[in-house]
Design a protein around this motif. Structure first.
Motif, short mmCIF file in Angstrom:
data_model
loop_
_atom_site.label_atom_id
_atom_site.label_comp_id
_atom_site.label_asym_id
_atom_site.label_seq_id
_atom_site.Cartn_x
_atom_site.Cartn_y
_atom_site.Cartn_z
N TRP A 93 0.83 -1.21 0.00
CA TRP A 93 0.00 0.00 0.00
C TRP A 93 0.87 1.26 0.00
CZ3 TRP A 93 -4.45 1.37 -1.54
CH2 TRP A 93 -5.13 2.47 -1.03
N GLY A 98 0.12 5.13 -0.78
CA GLY A 98 -0.83 5.32 0.31
C GLY A 98 -0.16 5.30 1.67
N ASP A 138 -13.86 4.77 7.49
CA ASP A 138 -14.08 5.65 6.34
C ASP A 138 -13.96 7.13 6.72
OD1 ASP A 138 -14.53 3.36 4.88
OD2 ASP A 138 -16.72 3.52 4.96
N GLN A 141 -10.53 8.21 7.20
CA GLN A 141 -9.70 7.89 6.03
C GLN A 141 -8.56 6.94 6.39
OE1 GLN A 141 -8.77 11.97 4.68
NE2 GLN A 141 -10.34 11.72 3.11
N SER A 143 -6.69 3.26 6.23
CA SER A 143 -6.48 2.33 5.11
C SER A 143 -7.34 1.09 5.24
CB SER A 143 -5.02 1.91 5.06
OG SER A 143 -4.68 1.09 6.18
N ASP A 344 -10.51 0.49 -0.25
CA ASP A 344 -10.06 0.72 -1.62
C ASP A 344 -10.31 -0.54 -2.47
OD1 ASP A 344 -7.67 0.47 -3.74
OD2 ASP A 344 -8.12 2.59 -3.41
N ARG A 345 -11.03 -0.39 -3.57
CA ARG A 345 -11.43 -1.55 -4.36
C ARG A 345 -10.25 -2.30 -4.94
NH1 ARG A 345 -16.74 0.44 -7.87
NH2 ARG A 345 -18.12 0.86 -6.06
N ASN A 346 -9.28 -1.58 -5.49
CA ASN A 346 -8.13 -2.25 -6.10
C ASN A 346 -7.28 -2.98 -5.05
OD1 ASN A 346 -8.81 -1.40 -8.70
ND2 ASN A 346 -7.67 0.52 -8.47
#
Length: 378
Positions: A93, A98, A138, A141, A143, A344-346
């Protein structure tokens, strides 16, 4: 956040929540999730923001205004003291640009002990509590959020919410109604039975083994155990996680749940093991010594724990993380579980692929290890 009559909030530590309210959710089966143990971690300076464990319990209140569900949550600035390793995730990440830390950890600090991670006075609160954990992640923010060493009965709630599940392995001893240690040995193959008897005799030669619990535990006992803990911690982790004050507070607050097992030579303790006593399980946590004696680790941590569990009518001994050497001593492989929320979708997709491959490997290992248990066949 709020949903109809349900309100979610974050408390400033476990100690900020009345013990009666916390324990009404946690129950009395597993001492690690009780108010006493978790508040001791805070009060002793072991699980604190300075140590990288900022306590942020997440609470869902019921219509009566009292907690209906609590998640023992921490904001983490590292991945130490968790025993479910995500360092490679953090590295990936951060290489992608990130910030993996801080992350949210729903866990018992420094304790690879399966137990409830959704502490529920009202079982129907589970979805709202998981939603609250996600909202904290969320809104700040973060990870990711991780619930580690989750009991199997709580996995469906996490899976229904879309969390990723991760499987691991521990080795637990299971009490099949044994009348004593010899009855347990009778269930083993002859060669294994003889090996254990030989180990036990060698381990205790010239030593006296004593079990100490409750009001019989003294500060001198904690001083001795602290020396063992420091030595083991320095070798395993580089720096011990728990402070000296933790052990004093444990003795003052939870002595009836503590079992210390010492090996004495000429009246002087040379080794010790610390266990916590649950409603159905004896939990082995720490051990150490000031004199190296062959097989003494196995005697204090595994065989004496079995003796204590049988005497107390307990169903299981959980002797900590990892350790395939436990297999030959009658501890069998069992799956352990964690649940992971990755916004995070990816990143989630990459971790999901990794976990699918990892689980296949873990389950193949469990099948193989299950064939190596010392119990008689047929």
């Amino acid at each position: 956040m709020s949903t109809n009559a349900v309100t979610a909030r974050i408390a400033d530590g476990v100690a900020a929540i009345p013990a009666a309210d916390w324990d009404a959710c946690a129950g009395a089966t597993n001492p690690f999730v009780g108010h006493a143990f978790l508040s001791i971690l805070e009060a002793s300076g072991s699980a604190t923001p300075r140590a990288g464990w900022q306590p942020i319990p997440i609470i869902v209140d019921g219509p009566d205004g009292r907690p209906a569900g609590i998640a023992p949550a921490y904001a983490k600035s590292h991945s130490q003291g968790e025993y479910v390793f995500d360092h490679a995730w953090a590295d990936a990440w951060e290489r992608a640009g990130g910030a993996y830390y801080p992350k949210l950890q729903v866990a018992v600090p420094f304790s690879p002990v399966p137990g409830p991670r959704l502490l529920l006075r009202d079982p129907a609160t589970a979805p709202a509590l998981i939603a609250a954990i996600e909202a904290v992640t969320d809104q700040h923010q973060l990870s990711s959020a991780h619930a580690t060493f989750v009991t199997p009965d709580q996995l469906p709630a996490f899976e229904a919410a879309g969390w990723l599940l991760r499987e691991g392995t521990q080795f637990h001893w299971q009490n099949d109604g044994y009348a004593g240690f010899d009855a347990f040995l009778d269930a083993l193959a002859s060669r294994k039975r003889k090996a254990i008897r030989k180990e036990r005799a060698a381990a205790v030669e010239g030593l006296t083994i004593r079990h100490v619990t409750g009001a019989d535990i003294t500060e001198a006992d904690w001083d001795a155990f602290w020396r063992y803990y420091q030595d083991t911690g320095a070798r395993k982790w580089g720096q011990p996680y728990l402070t000296r004050r933790f052990f004093t507070l444990l003795g003052e607050t939870m002595a009836d749940k503590v079992l210390l097992i010492f090996a004495d030579r000429d009246g002087r303790p040379i080794a010790g093991a610390l266990n916590l006593i649950g409603a159905e399980t004896l939990y082995g946590r720490y051990w150490g010594c000031t004199e190296e004696v062959p097989f003494l680790h196995f005697e204090l941590c595994y065989y004496q724990a079995i003796d204590a569990a049988i005497a107390r009518g307990l169903k299981t001994v959980e002797a900590g993380a990892q350790g395939e050497h436990k297999l030959a001593r009658g501890y069998v492989p069992v799956p352990t579980w964690s649940a992971h929320y990755i916004p995070d979708r990816n990143f989630r997709r990459a971790i999901s692929d990794f976990l699918a491959r990892e689980r296949a490997s873990v389950e193949a290992d469990q099948d193989y290890l299950g064939e190596l248990t010392p119990f008689r066949r047929g």
